[in-house]
Design a protein around this motif. Sequence first.
Motif, PDB file in Angstrom:
ATOM      1  N   ALA A 151     -37.628  18.776 -36.684  1.00  0.00           N
ATOM      2  CA  ALA A 151     -37.591  20.160 -35.742  1.00  0.00           C
ATOM      3  C   ALA A 151     -37.463  20.339 -34.628  1.00  0.00           C
ATOM      4  O   ALA A 151     -38.129  20.815 -34.063  1.00  0.00           O
ATOM      5  CB  ALA A 151     -38.470  20.853 -37.189  1.00  0.00           C
ATOM      6  N   ARG A 152     -38.904  19.289 -34.539  1.00  0.00           N
ATOM      7  CA  ARG A 152     -39.116  19.328 -33.620  1.00  0.00           C
ATOM      8  C   ARG A 152     -38.397  18.377 -32.307  1.00  0.00           C
ATOM      9  O   ARG A 152     -38.427  18.605 -31.105  1.00  0.00           O
ATOM     10  CB  ARG A 152     -40.944  18.018 -33.356  1.00  0.00           C
ATOM     11  N   LEU A 153     -37.342  17.641 -32.763  1.00  0.00           N
ATOM     12  CA  LEU A 153     -37.026  16.876 -31.667  1.00  0.00           C
ATOM     13  C   LEU A 153     -35.516  17.366 -31.968  1.00  0.00           C
ATOM     14  O   LEU A 153     -35.081  16.816 -30.070  1.00  0.00           O
ATOM     15  CB  LEU A 153     -36.297  15.405 -32.591  1.00  0.00           C
ATOM     16  N   THR A 154     -34.781  18.677 -32.603  1.00  0.00           N
ATOM     17  CA  THR A 154     -33.817  19.085 -31.488  1.00  0.00           C
ATOM     18  C   THR A 154     -33.111  21.007 -32.352  1.00  0.00           C
ATOM     19  O   THR A 154     -34.386  20.356 -33.503  1.00  0.00           O
ATOM     20  CB  THR A 154     -32.532  18.266 -32.205  1.00  0.00           C
ATOM     21  N   ARG A 155     -33.226  21.670 -31.466  1.00  0.00           N
ATOM     22  CA  ARG A 155     -32.827  22.898 -31.967  1.00  0.00           C
ATOM     23  C   ARG A 155     -31.335  22.530 -33.315  1.00  0.00           C
ATOM     24  O   ARG A 155     -31.353  24.081 -34.269  1.00  0.00           O
ATOM     25  CB  ARG A 155     -33.152  24.007 -31.017  1.00  0.00           C
ATOM     26  N   ASP A 156     -30.568  22.333 -32.976  1.00  0.00           N
ATOM     27  CA  ASP A 156     -30.070  21.535 -33.955  1.00  0.00           C
ATOM     28  C   ASP A 156     -30.167  20.422 -35.169  1.00  0.00           C
ATOM     29  O   ASP A 156     -29.304  19.453 -34.441  1.00  0.00           O
ATOM     30  CB  ASP A 156     -28.307  21.671 -33.467  1.00  0.00           C
ATOM     31  N   VAL A 157     -30.629  21.204 -36.340  1.00  0.00           N
ATOM     32  CA  VAL A 157     -30.541  20.410 -36.842  1.00  0.00           C
ATOM     33  C   VAL A 157     -29.545  19.517 -37.673  1.00  0.00           C
ATOM     34  O   VAL A 157     -29.261  20.460 -38.295  1.00  0.00           O
ATOM     35  CB  VAL A 157     -31.842  20.333 -37.986  1.00  0.00           C
ATOM     36  N   PRO A 158     -29.171  18.515 -37.779  1.00  0.00           N
ATOM     37  CA  PRO A 158     -27.887  18.225 -38.457  1.00  0.00           C
ATOM     38  C   PRO A 158     -27.906  18.780 -40.267  1.00  0.00           C
ATOM     39  O   PRO A 158     -28.943  18.121 -40.719  1.00  0.00           O
ATOM     40  CB  PRO A 158     -27.574  16.669 -38.332  1.00  0.00           C
TER      41      PRO A 158
END
Length: 257
Positions: free
Chosen positions: A93-100
């Motif tokens: 969640a910290r690294l991307t807005r599009d969590v796979p």
Amino acid sequence: MIAAVGVELPPRWASHPLVVTESAHHAWDASDAWWDDDALLLRLRRLAPSEPPGYGLYGVGDAEAVARLILAAGPLAPVGRTTVPRGTRAALARLTRDVPAPFDRPADGQWDWMMADHTPDPLPGEDRVEELTGPEGLAEASAALAVAHPDGELAVGQARSRWWGWRESPGGGRGALRGVVGADRRVPHAPWVLGSIGTDPAWRRRGVAAATTAVAVRAGLAEAPFVTLGMYADNDAARRTYERVGFVVAQANESSR
């Protein structure tokens, strides 16, 4: 020792205690692997006949590093079960807005993978612990578990398993079993995985589980460099028992199905 069928891992991860133990215990068959110095991510084929075809994911190492590997791996579907270091979802969640998927949903459970690699000190009550063997001993173990831990994950009679019980009467008396510990040893010389550890509810908080587990750990260390077990993270009573015997948390996990 082969760490996982299907992929060749670097020594850093092929010799990792969690990889060595869990791959032998669950017969890992990997289709893909990603790693760096801080983390390993494996995509495992699901082989259980009771489950539909598909894949599971297993992460080892630092949570943020596992999150980076998940993003680097690209599309992961179809993925069923996942086990990753606790905090992996938060790192994603910290690294991307599009969590796979499936990490865009909360974990179903949190549990700790624990290991003990030194002989425990003698504990009170060990004189009441005996190994349960043969049809009569296993029948006693099964009956005791029905009271002490009816949902135990290790079945009495599992091939190559060993069992110990704590008796009401010391010194070889035939008192009732009040505690039971099992050890799963499916692969010769692989580290043991303890399971179905239970104490009669009326006999808890008397050191029964600690004494029985300590005896099992010593037996396991005679065959492998360490002994392992898994426990739900919120089971504080079990944690105190296992820490008393010498177990430490080697990886805190979050899992989903």
